[in-house]
Design a protein around this motif. Structure first.
Motif: not given
Length: 440
Positions: A90-97, A115-119, A145-154
């Motif tokens: 996504w462009p720029g920043f988005k809100t996450m929880r 994700s805040t909307d479940g997508t 900036s912080y590395s992702l430390s595992s493969v993402p889930t959905a």
């Protein structure tokens, strides 16, 4: 022996040796400055050690841009042939929880971001990182900036953050951030990623540098990758060894894995009962004894001196330099042709009147400052802040200054010879049109 001196008309020229690939100066110039590059010639240029670091970096990036890519997890997409496609995101920043916060060691915690909307979230490549923008105190928002430390889930990303004693943002994350809080996050990015192939893999890390290579290990274990894998990690002691059990379990799922752990604390100097755990630090001799093949791809992450030392050890062992990949979250080493190196200066706000334009954030250097038209380009603003810069031509030709554009929009004051790939910018000839966050 060749020594410095003056050359004048009539002097005799003696050919002492020919370099690898035997590319002429004209051929090399054409590869850098002209479009429609020959991929075969570009590969030859990558094997010429006499080229300057700036030219070598430019050729590596140009070659990477020509590589066909098939991103995992995106069925139905075709690999690009010549130009790289834009990374999913996504462009720029988005809100996450913040979903969960899990302590890993006394100084490291993992933060799970939902994700805040479940997508579903875009799939990240193993080794990529997230940039977070946080409001800490009354100052301008800070970007780290912080590395992702595992493969993402959905619907979840995991980052792991070390609490630094004097780190404003890491202190905030460890002391104040709570599950349920909302944070601004930029989409996954970064080129320190696990590549597909058949060559053996060496994953080397120290301390919190384990995070990107741990994500790579997750990917290898998930696919039961048949390639030989060497896992080499250095920690202070058992208590500060983050993800020890997790990594050990992942390695047990691979058919051909080799695990080697080093503890550096003085009270860890007694012989360890586990044969894969040693005391001290990895050395050229100890690495050679591990049986690492010279045709391996190595991924190294940790403090700068650690990466320099280990990269040198691997090169001495016989690995080709272009197969030794490193990740660095502090400011990158400068590439300034013709400029004599000086003592490093801590990045700071630019001297002079404060600008009135949009905010410019240099994420790696931790500097946010308003734009001023007194600067001809984003590169000039970075230099005014004493941020280590990378440039060669300063006219949009060589791509040495190419930088990830985390957020915002720019305009080119001088049209570049070739546009950089989406999500990146040539800072030598660009100005902001909105607030901008640069990975610099």
């Amino acid at each position: 022996m060749i020594t410095e001196g003056r050359v004048q008309a009539g002097d005799e020229i003696t050919l002492t040796r020919k370099g690898p690939e035997e590319l002429s100066v004209a051929d090399t110039d054409a590869l850098l400055y002209l479009p429609d590059r020959d991929p075969t010639m570009l590969r030859k240029a990558l094997n010429i050690p006499a080229l300057s670091p700036g030219w070598q970096q430019s050729f590596r990036e140009l070659a990477a841009a020509q590589q066909p890519r098939q991103e995992p997890g995106w069925p139905g997409e075709r690999a690009a042939t010549q130009q790289p496609r834009e990374e999913p995101g996504w462009p720029g920043f988005k809100t996450m929880r913040v979903g969960r916060i899990v302590p890993e060691t006394p100084t490291v915690s993992s933060i799970y971001l939902d994700s805040t909307d479940g997508t579903p979230l875009p799939e990240a490549r193993p080794g990529q990182y997230l940039s977070l923008r946080l409001v800490v105190g009354d100052t301008a928002p800070a970007v780290r900036s912080y590395s992702l430390s595992s493969v993402p889930t959905a619907g979840t990303y995991r980052i792991s953050v070390k609490h630094e004693n004097h780190g404003k943002v890491s202190s905030y994350i460890h002391a104040t951030l709570c599950p349920g809080d909302l944070v601004e996050v930029a989409s996954p990015r970064g080129t320190f990623v696990l590549e597909e192939g058949t060559r053996p893999i060496v994953l080397i890390s120290a301390g919190i540098g384990v995070t990107p290579v741990l994500a790579m290990l997750h990917q290898l274990a998930a696919t039961r990758d048949a390639r030989p894998v060497w896992w080499i990690h250095t920690a202070h002691d058992v208590a500060h060894h983050a993800f020890a059990d997790e990594a050990h379990t992942l390695l047990s799922q691979l058919p051909n894995a080799h695990e080697h752990i080093y503890y550096t604390a003085a009270d860890e100097l007694a012989p360890h009962p586990e044969p894969h755990i040693a005391q001290g630090r990895p050395t050229a001799q100890s690495l050679m004894a591990l049986g690492i093949p010279t045709d391996a791809d190595a991924y190294v992450c940790g403090p700068t001196t650690f990466m320099d030392d280990l990269g040198g050890f691997l090169t001495e062992h016989g690995l080709r330099p272009e197969r030794i990949h490193t990740e660095q979250f502090s400011a990158l080493p400068a590439i300034n042709p013709g400029v004599t190196p000086t003592a490093a200066i801590r990045p700071h706000q630019p001297i002079g009147p404060t600008g009135t334009g949009p905010l410019i954030t240099f994420a790696r250097s931790g500097i946010t400052t308003p734009w001023s038209p007194a600067h001809a380009s984003l590169l000039e603003l970075a230099e005014a802040c004493d941020i280590p810069t990378r440039w060669s031509c300063r006219t949009g030709v060589c791509h040495t200054c190419i930088t990830h554009l985390v957020a915002g929009d720019i305009t080119y004051t001088t049209p570049p010879l070739e546009r950089p790939e989406p999500g990146t910018v040539l800072v030598c000839c660009s100005r902001p049109t909105t607030e901008v966050v640069l990975d610099l």
